[in-house]
Design a protein around this motif. Structure first.
Motif, PDB file in Angstrom:
ATOM      1  N   ARG A 157      42.363  -3.927   4.157  1.00 32.21           N
ATOM      2  CA  ARG A 157      43.315  -5.033   4.325  1.00 32.21           C
ATOM      3  C   ARG A 157      43.088  -6.164   3.328  1.00 32.21           C
ATOM      4  O   ARG A 157      44.026  -6.767   2.832  1.00 32.21           O
ATOM      5  N   TYR A 158      41.816  -6.445   3.024  1.00 32.22           N
ATOM      6  CA  TYR A 158      41.503  -7.606   2.185  1.00 32.22           C
ATOM      7  C   TYR A 158      41.055  -7.215   0.778  1.00 32.22           C
ATOM      8  O   TYR A 158      40.590  -8.069   0.029  1.00 32.22           O
ATOM      9  N   ALA A 159      41.212  -5.955   0.432  1.00 33.46           N
ATOM     10  CA  ALA A 159      40.854  -5.470  -0.903  1.00 33.46           C
ATOM     11  C   ALA A 159      39.418  -5.831  -1.262  1.00 33.46           C
ATOM     12  O   ALA A 159      39.121  -6.247  -2.390  1.00 33.46           O
ATOM     13  N   ILE A 160      38.522  -5.677  -0.292  1.00 36.01           N
ATOM     14  CA  ILE A 160      37.101  -5.966  -0.526  1.00 36.01           C
ATOM     15  C   ILE A 160      36.554  -4.928  -1.509  1.00 36.01           C
ATOM     16  O   ILE A 160      36.723  -3.719  -1.299  1.00 36.01           O
ATOM     17  N   PRO A 161      35.905  -5.344  -2.584  1.00 39.38           N
ATOM     18  CA  PRO A 161      35.365  -4.376  -3.542  1.00 39.38           C
ATOM     19  C   PRO A 161      34.251  -3.531  -2.917  1.00 39.38           C
ATOM     20  O   PRO A 161      33.218  -4.061  -2.510  1.00 39.38           O
ATOM     21  N   ALA A 162      34.465  -2.234  -2.843  1.00 37.50           N
ATOM     22  CA  ALA A 162      33.456  -1.355  -2.256  1.00 37.50           C
ATOM     23  C   ALA A 162      32.145  -1.430  -3.018  1.00 37.50           C
ATOM     24  O   ALA A 162      31.064  -1.344  -2.427  1.00 37.50           O
ATOM     25  N   GLY A 163      32.234  -1.614  -4.332  1.00 38.79           N
ATOM     26  CA  GLY A 163      31.021  -1.679  -5.139  1.00 38.79           C
ATOM     27  C   GLY A 163      30.108  -2.821  -4.731  1.00 38.79           C
ATOM     28  O   GLY A 163      28.877  -2.703  -4.807  1.00 38.79           O
ATOM     29  N   GLY A 193      42.223 -12.305   1.104  1.00 35.27           N
ATOM     30  CA  GLY A 193      42.023 -11.173   0.221  1.00 35.27           C
ATOM     31  C   GLY A 193      42.159 -11.478  -1.255  1.00 35.27           C
ATOM     32  O   GLY A 193      41.957 -10.589  -2.090  1.00 35.27           O
ATOM     33  N   GLN A 194      42.490 -12.719  -1.578  1.00 35.55           N
ATOM     34  CA  GLN A 194      42.572 -13.102  -2.986  1.00 35.55           C
ATOM     35  C   GLN A 194      41.174 -13.409  -3.505  1.00 35.55           C
ATOM     36  O   GLN A 194      40.363 -14.050  -2.828  1.00 35.55           O
ATOM     37  N   LEU A 195      40.888 -12.929  -4.701  1.00 37.37           N
ATOM     38  CA  LEU A 195      39.568 -13.169  -5.280  1.00 37.37           C
ATOM     39  C   LEU A 195      39.297 -14.660  -5.408  1.00 37.37           C
ATOM     40  O   LEU A 195      40.172 -15.441  -5.766  1.00 37.37           O
ATOM     41  N   VAL A 196      38.076 -15.039  -5.085  1.00 40.92           N
ATOM     42  CA  VAL A 196      37.657 -16.426  -5.222  1.00 40.92           C
ATOM     43  C   VAL A 196      36.350 -16.450  -6.003  1.00 40.92           C
ATOM     44  O   VAL A 196      35.645 -15.454  -6.088  1.00 40.92           O
ATOM     45  N   GLU A 197      36.032 -17.591  -6.536  1.00 45.82           N
ATOM     46  CA  GLU A 197      34.785 -17.756  -7.285  1.00 45.82           C
ATOM     47  C   GLU A 197      33.967 -18.880  -6.664  1.00 45.82           C
ATOM     48  O   GLU A 197      33.895 -19.983  -7.201  1.00 45.82           O
ATOM     49  N   PRO A 198      33.354 -18.616  -5.478  1.00 50.94           N
ATOM     50  CA  PRO A 198      32.547 -19.656  -4.863  1.00 50.94           C
ATOM     51  C   PRO A 198      31.234 -19.885  -5.587  1.00 50.94           C
ATOM     52  O   PRO A 198      30.544 -20.869  -5.339  1.00 50.94           O
ATOM     53  N   GLY A 199      30.905 -18.932  -6.501  1.00 57.31           N
ATOM     54  CA  GLY A 199      29.769 -19.075  -7.407  1.00 57.31           C
ATOM     55  C   GLY A 199      28.540 -19.719  -6.828  1.00 57.31           C
ATOM     56  O   GLY A 199      27.820 -19.129  -6.034  1.00 57.31           O
ATOM     57  N   ASP A 200      28.277 -20.949  -7.253  1.00 59.96           N
ATOM     58  CA  ASP A 200      27.050 -21.641  -6.869  1.00 59.96           C
ATOM     59  C   ASP A 200      26.946 -21.813  -5.364  1.00 59.96           C
ATOM     60  O   ASP A 200      25.844 -21.813  -4.810  1.00 59.96           O
ATOM     61  N   ALA A 201      28.066 -21.984  -4.683  1.00 59.40           N
ATOM     62  CA  ALA A 201      28.028 -22.178  -3.225  1.00 59.40           C
ATOM     63  C   ALA A 201      27.439 -20.951  -2.550  1.00 59.40           C
ATOM     64  O   ALA A 201      26.489 -21.049  -1.763  1.00 59.40           O
ATOM     65  N   ALA A 202      28.004 -19.777  -2.838  1.00 59.28           N
ATOM     66  CA  ALA A 202      27.503 -18.545  -2.232  1.00 59.28           C
ATOM     67  C   ALA A 202      26.102 -18.223  -2.731  1.00 59.28           C
ATOM     68  O   ALA A 202      25.231 -17.808  -1.949  1.00 59.28           O
ATOM     69  N   GLY A 203      25.875 -18.397  -4.022  1.00 57.79           N
ATOM     70  CA  GLY A 203      24.577 -18.062  -4.604  1.00 57.79           C
ATOM     71  C   GLY A 203      23.451 -18.867  -3.999  1.00 57.79           C
ATOM     72  O   GLY A 203      22.448 -18.311  -3.514  1.00 57.79           O
ATOM     73  N   HIS A 204      23.587 -20.181  -4.008  1.00 59.34           N
ATOM     74  CA  HIS A 204      22.503 -21.036  -3.508  1.00 59.34           C
ATOM     75  C   HIS A 204      22.343 -20.928  -1.998  1.00 59.34           C
ATOM     76  O   HIS A 204      21.213 -20.894  -1.493  1.00 59.34           O
ATOM     77  N   SER A 242      23.984 -13.770  -0.296  1.00 63.69           N
ATOM     78  CA  SER A 242      25.030 -14.462  -1.052  1.00 63.69           C
ATOM     79  C   SER A 242      26.328 -13.670  -1.057  1.00 63.69           C
ATOM     80  O   SER A 242      27.430 -14.229  -0.950  1.00 63.69           O
ATOM     81  N   THR A 243      26.200 -12.342  -1.168  1.00 63.97           N
ATOM     82  CA  THR A 243      27.373 -11.467  -1.145  1.00 63.97           C
ATOM     83  C   THR A 243      28.210 -11.680   0.111  1.00 63.97           C
ATOM     84  O   THR A 243      29.444 -11.712   0.052  1.00 63.97           O
ATOM     85  N   LEU A 244      27.558 -11.844   1.256  1.00 66.38           N
ATOM     86  CA  LEU A 244      28.295 -12.021   2.506  1.00 66.38           C
ATOM     87  C   LEU A 244      29.075 -13.320   2.507  1.00 66.38           C
ATOM     88  O   LEU A 244      30.212 -13.376   3.000  1.00 66.38           O
ATOM     89  N   TYR A 245      28.489 -14.382   1.971  1.00 66.96           N
ATOM     90  CA  TYR A 245      29.229 -15.649   1.891  1.00 66.96           C
ATOM     91  C   TYR A 245      30.427 -15.517   0.953  1.00 66.96           C
ATOM     92  O   TYR A 245      31.521 -16.022   1.235  1.00 66.96           O
ATOM     93  N   GLN A 246      30.230 -14.839  -0.146  1.00 67.57           N
ATOM     94  CA  GLN A 246      31.320 -14.661  -1.104  1.00 67.57           C
ATOM     95  C   GLN A 246      32.464 -13.850  -0.493  1.00 67.57           C
ATOM     96  O   GLN A 246      33.642 -14.201  -0.645  1.00 67.57           O
ATOM     97  N   LEU A 247      32.128 -12.774   0.218  1.00 61.53           N
ATOM     98  CA  LEU A 247      33.166 -11.938   0.816  1.00 61.53           C
ATOM     99  C   LEU A 247      33.840 -12.631   1.987  1.00 61.53           C
ATOM    100  O   LEU A 247      35.048 -12.464   2.200  1.00 61.53           O
ATOM    101  N   ALA A 248      33.087 -13.419   2.748  1.00 61.95           N
ATOM    102  CA  ALA A 248      33.704 -14.183   3.835  1.00 61.95           C
ATOM    103  C   ALA A 248      34.720 -15.164   3.268  1.00 61.95           C
ATOM    104  O   ALA A 248      35.826 -15.339   3.821  1.00 61.95           O
ATOM    105  N   ALA A 249      34.377 -15.806   2.158  1.00 68.08           N
ATOM    106  CA  ALA A 249      35.323 -16.720   1.517  1.00 68.08           C
ATOM    107  C   ALA A 249      36.554 -15.975   1.029  1.00 68.08           C
ATOM    108  O   ALA A 249      37.684 -16.486   1.110  1.00 68.08           O
ATOM    109  N   MET A 250      36.373 -14.763   0.560  1.00 66.58           N
ATOM    110  CA  MET A 250      37.501 -13.954   0.103  1.00 66.58           C
ATOM    111  C   MET A 250      38.440 -13.630   1.271  1.00 66.58           C
ATOM    112  O   MET A 250      39.670 -13.670   1.129  1.00 66.58           O
TER     113      MET A 250
END
Length: 287
Positions: free
Chosen positions: A98-104, A150-161, A137-145
């Motif tokens: 549904r949200y086009a989550i990248p399987a990789g 389902g649109q790609l986002v770039e939370p970058g430093d937020a998810a990373g840190h 960090s991946t989980l925060y990034q995907l939750a934001a997505m």
């Protein structure tokens, strides 16, 4: 038929929520502030929690590797008929579709979790940050997505840190438990630089060097929390609820620093009602 499928779908997400509540209560509570996006984020978190629990459910690394491969096959599109009988896998695959989550991205999480199956100490800070990036960090990034529909986002430093802070605080809290299992999940080079020996950790021996090392780890977590907070403030309001755990992690770190218990004791945690109150208030103020 459509109604039956919808009922099965709902049951899968309910099962995922139950699994998450049992395996990772902190992340479960963080989903309570996500409104309409709660189910898909719960599916992602439940998948992560199931994978993280593999080590505790197997007697040696070999069956653990098989379970990781099972999840990898699920994300690769193999055996979907059988896989859909697993409700967490069913909820995950629905969310991926549904949200086009990248399987990789999820497969890299599986790759990082192979480290959990073995008793090698975490070598250094760089390795730890890489591990935390793929598992937290991946989980925060995907939750934001998901919150972005389902649109790609770039939370970058937020998810990373925030992911690194989350991992540092979580493994610091579990330090004594893991030590009794013969595991060192925090960067070994920090302990070595303070003159700590592996045998001291595994036998629960406290020392000034160990206190200094754990203090440095707490300082690293605080630094990542501060950087995450600044980065989260720059995000669009609709994405910020994905990062609400910032407030409970900060409280956990404060309790680690103020705890009068021994270095191997589990630091006191907030009761659930306080976590929910913090998460709700933070989300209200930061939308």
């Amino acid at each position: 038929m459509a109604q039956a499928q919808a009922t099965g779908s709902n049951q899968s997400f309910r099962h995922a929520a139950t699994s998450l509540r049992e395996l990772d209560r902190g992340r479960y509570l963080s989903t309570l502030v996500l409104g309409e996006h709660r189910d898909p984020v719960t599916a992602l978190y439940a998948f992560s929690a199931e994978v993280a629990a593999i080590r505790e459910r197997v007697s040696n690394p070999a069956p653990g590797e098989i379970r990781l491969q099972w999840w990898n096959d699920a994300l690769s599109g193999e055996g979907h008929g059988e896989l859909r009988q697993n409700p967490v896998a069913d909820a995950l695959l629905q969310t991926v579709e549904r949200y086009a989550i990248p399987a990789g991205t999820l497969q890299r999480l599986l790759g990082a979790r192979r480290f959990d199956l073995y008793d090698d100490p975490m070598p250094d800070l760089e390795s730890f940050e890489g591990y935390a990036g793929e598992t937290a960090s991946t989980l925060y990034q995907l939750a934001a997505m998901v919150l972005n529909n389902g649109q790609l986002v770039e939370p970058g430093d937020a998810a990373g840190h925030l992911g690194v802070a989350h991992a540092l605080i979580g493994h610091r809290r579990a330090f004594g438990v893991l030590a009794r299992q013969g595991r060192i999940m925090l960067p070994w080079t920090i302990f070595a630089a303070n003159g700590v020996r592996e045998s001291e950790i595994f036998t629960g021996t406290e020392s000034e060097g160990l206190a200094a090392a754990l203090g440095q780890i707490a300082e690293l977590a605080a630094d990542h929390l501060a950087k995450a907070e600044a980065a989260i403030a720059a995000l669009p309001g609709n994405l910020r609820p994905a990062f609400a755990p910032l407030t409970t992690l900060r409280a956990q770190l404060e309790r680690i620093n103020s705890s009068g218990e021994g270095l191997f004791a589990i630091p006191p945690d907030l009761p659930d009602w306080q976590k929910i109150a913090r998460l709700s208030w933070w989300t209200f103020r930061n939308r």
